[in-house]
Design a protein around this motif. Structure first.
Motif, PDB file in Angstrom:
ATOM      1  N   LEU A 282       0.783  -1.093  -0.010  1.00 27.80           N
ATOM      2  CA  LEU A 282      -0.074  -0.043   0.105  1.00 27.80           C
ATOM      3  C   LEU A 282       1.034   1.331   0.063  1.00 27.80           C
ATOM      4  O   LEU A 282       0.479   2.324  -0.618  1.00 27.80           O
ATOM      5  CB  LEU A 282      -0.732  -0.153   1.075  1.00 27.80           C
ATOM      6  CG  LEU A 282      -1.827   1.283   1.122  1.00 27.80           C
ATOM      7  CD1 LEU A 282      -2.771   1.381  -0.055  1.00 27.80           C
ATOM      8  CD2 LEU A 282      -2.910   1.002   2.711  1.00 27.80           C
ATOM      9  N   THR A 283       2.258   1.180   0.608  1.00 30.00           N
ATOM     10  CA  THR A 283       2.923   2.339   0.745  1.00 30.00           C
ATOM     11  C   THR A 283       3.536   2.683  -0.649  1.00 30.00           C
ATOM     12  O   THR A 283       3.652   3.790  -1.354  1.00 30.00           O
ATOM     13  CB  THR A 283       4.088   2.045   1.685  1.00 30.00           C
ATOM     14  OG1 THR A 283       3.589   1.753   3.023  1.00 30.00           O
ATOM     15  CG2 THR A 283       5.045   3.247   1.756  1.00 30.00           C
ATOM     16  N   LEU A 284       3.754   1.473  -1.413  1.00 30.47           N
ATOM     17  CA  LEU A 284       4.419   1.706  -2.841  1.00 30.47           C
ATOM     18  C   LEU A 284       3.264   2.469  -3.944  1.00 30.47           C
ATOM     19  O   LEU A 284       3.471   3.288  -4.403  1.00 30.47           O
ATOM     20  CB  LEU A 284       4.751   0.332  -3.178  1.00 30.47           C
ATOM     21  CG  LEU A 284       5.344   0.416  -4.715  1.00 30.47           C
ATOM     22  CD1 LEU A 284       6.750   1.087  -4.590  1.00 30.47           C
ATOM     23  CD2 LEU A 284       5.984  -1.056  -4.986  1.00 30.47           C
ATOM     24  N   ILE A 285       2.002   1.766  -3.512  1.00 34.83           N
ATOM     25  CA  ILE A 285       1.120   2.296  -4.289  1.00 34.83           C
ATOM     26  C   ILE A 285       0.577   3.986  -3.908  1.00 34.83           C
ATOM     27  O   ILE A 285       0.511   4.701  -5.019  1.00 34.83           O
ATOM     28  CB  ILE A 285      -0.527   1.481  -4.136  1.00 34.83           C
ATOM     29  CG1 ILE A 285       0.062   0.067  -4.526  1.00 34.83           C
ATOM     30  CG2 ILE A 285      -1.533   2.318  -4.682  1.00 34.83           C
ATOM     31  CD1 ILE A 285      -1.225  -0.930  -4.251  1.00 34.83           C
ATOM     32  N   LEU A 286       0.903   4.269  -2.835  1.00 32.87           N
ATOM     33  CA  LEU A 286       0.551   5.717  -2.323  1.00 32.87           C
ATOM     34  C   LEU A 286       1.777   6.520  -3.033  1.00 32.87           C
ATOM     35  O   LEU A 286       1.516   7.557  -3.439  1.00 32.87           O
ATOM     36  CB  LEU A 286       0.556   5.816  -0.949  1.00 32.87           C
ATOM     37  CG  LEU A 286       0.346   7.188  -0.209  1.00 32.87           C
ATOM     38  CD1 LEU A 286      -1.089   7.533  -0.281  1.00 32.87           C
ATOM     39  CD2 LEU A 286       0.398   7.026   1.174  1.00 32.87           C
ATOM     40  N   ILE A 287       2.992   6.166  -2.965  1.00 31.68           N
ATOM     41  CA  ILE A 287       4.109   6.891  -3.536  1.00 31.68           C
ATOM     42  C   ILE A 287       4.053   7.216  -4.897  1.00 31.68           C
ATOM     43  O   ILE A 287       4.075   8.108  -5.325  1.00 31.68           O
ATOM     44  CB  ILE A 287       5.208   6.097  -3.010  1.00 31.68           C
ATOM     45  CG1 ILE A 287       5.769   6.016  -1.683  1.00 31.68           C
ATOM     46  CG2 ILE A 287       6.433   7.070  -3.665  1.00 31.68           C
ATOM     47  CD1 ILE A 287       6.926   5.433  -1.132  1.00 31.68           C
ATOM     48  N   ILE A 288       3.629   6.097  -5.550  1.00 35.00           N
ATOM     49  CA  ILE A 288       3.433   6.389  -7.285  1.00 35.00           C
ATOM     50  C   ILE A 288       2.193   7.250  -7.270  1.00 35.00           C
ATOM     51  O   ILE A 288       2.202   8.045  -8.423  1.00 35.00           O
ATOM     52  CB  ILE A 288       3.102   4.795  -7.810  1.00 35.00           C
ATOM     53  CG1 ILE A 288       4.388   3.985  -7.772  1.00 35.00           C
ATOM     54  CG2 ILE A 288       2.820   5.046  -9.195  1.00 35.00           C
ATOM     55  CD1 ILE A 288       4.270   2.437  -8.221  1.00 35.00           C
ATOM     56  N   PHE A 289       1.018   7.126  -6.616  1.00 35.51           N
ATOM     57  CA  PHE A 289      -0.094   7.881  -6.724  1.00 35.51           C
ATOM     58  C   PHE A 289       0.437   9.332  -6.391  1.00 35.51           C
ATOM     59  O   PHE A 289      -0.097  10.250  -7.257  1.00 35.51           O
ATOM     60  CB  PHE A 289      -1.192   7.525  -5.865  1.00 35.51           C
ATOM     61  CG  PHE A 289      -2.256   8.303  -5.810  1.00 35.51           C
ATOM     62  CD1 PHE A 289      -3.176   8.402  -6.564  1.00 35.51           C
ATOM     63  CD2 PHE A 289      -2.438   9.107  -4.463  1.00 35.51           C
ATOM     64  CE1 PHE A 289      -4.315   9.120  -6.960  1.00 35.51           C
ATOM     65  CE2 PHE A 289      -3.749   9.853  -4.873  1.00 35.51           C
ATOM     66  CZ  PHE A 289      -4.491   9.965  -5.650  1.00 35.51           C
TER      67      PHE A 289
END
Length: 306
Positions: A282-289
């Motif tokens: 979820l952290t990786l998705i949030l960073i890319i977002f």
């Protein structure tokens, strides 16, 4: 009177809203509605797995992100059976490697695209375009093995974060080249010709007219490349093994990233570690977002004003 009657009879009939090709346009209306239904159905079908993935990741990993220690601590001293720990070491490693990869890839990719669109003629341009096509289809593990063969086997260097950046650069450059190339082709030739007519050199036309006009599209291509390389795992496992401590030096020792943290914690196969897997995902998705939002903001406010 007969002449007048002849003119009236020869005049074209008034339009009555009837289709000239046979009755009312019911068939075309039905076709339009059918195409609309098919389009929306395809959109919903494509949206289902995306919402499913995002929903599952948020439900299973959201609790980890709400903990303040997740953003301030590393996994140093945390065993697989122990609950807690943070991901700051992996977040820092991911951002550092992404920044260095972009620092190498973006200038090379943009300049290559400018050459292919504005200057490229003959065999050299065809060769460059062919090599970009080859790089586009290379799997990430092949790029990692190539850098390993050169960096470790040939030169005898250690597996470090910078070697990972070199492998990720091979994956990011073709994405930047192709996206930038398409954006440059969309710039109207009239703009170039108007600049040339005013006596502006070609290189200045490219710098002042062509690139600023397509800047938002170039930023989008860069973000697509970043989104790809930030989620890669094979180059990280082969060239930059995971460590639980904070490490920010690309040229010394191991360096943690979010993909390798996910891989390492998942291999433990214990519930506390699995929770950290979902949190890291979820952290990786949030960073890319957030990077995509930042890119759209930069692209919107960097457009050429009339």
């Amino acid at each position: 009177m007969s002449a007048v009657r002849t003119l009236d009879e020869s005049a074209p009939p008034a339009t009555t809203g009837v289709d000239d090709f046979g009755g009312k346009s019911t068939g075309r209306a039905l076709t339009d509605q059918l195409a609309r239904v098919v389009m929306w159905a395809a959109f919903v079908i494509a949206l289902i797995p995306l919402v499913w993935i995002l929903g599952t990741t948020v439900l299973k990993g959201g609790q980890m992100l709400l903990d303040a220690s997740w953003w301030g601590n590393s996994q140093s001293g945390i065993t697989a059976r122990r609950v807690g720990g943070g991901a700051v070491h992996a977040i820092q490693g991911t951002l550092i490697q992404a920044f260095v990869t972009a620092l190498i890839s973006v200038p090379i990719g943009v300049l290559t695209a400018v050459y292919l669109v504005e200057y490229g003629r003959g065999r050299l341009a065809k060769t460059v375009s062919f090599m970009v096509d080859i790089l586009t289809g290379i799997p990430s593990i092949v790029a990692a093995l190539f850098i390993y063969a050169v960096w470790v086997v040939t030169f005898g260097f250690q597996r470090i974060g910078f070697a990972v950046c070199l492998a990720l650069t091979m994956l990011m450059i073709p994405t930047v080249v192709r996206s930038t190339e398409e954006m440059l082709k969309l710039v109207p030739n009239e703009l170039r010709e108007a600049s040339y007519a005013l006596g502006v050199p070609k290189w200045k036309t490219i710098m002042k007219i062509v690139i600023p006009t397509s800047f938002s599209g170039i930023v989008t291509g860069v973000l697509l490349g970043l989104a790809r390389v930030m989620g890669e795992t094979a180059p990280l496992i082969i060239l930059g093994p995971y460590t639980k401590v904070i490490a920010t030096n690309l040229f010394d020792g191991l360096m943690a990233t979010l993909p390798t943290m996910i891989y390492q914690e998942y291999s433990e196969n214990l519930q506390p570690a699995v929770d950290r897997v979902w949190g890291a995902a979820l952290t990786l998705i949030l960073i890319i977002f957030l990077l995509n939002i930042l890119g759209r903001f930069v692209g919107r406010f960097s457009k050429v004003r009339n």
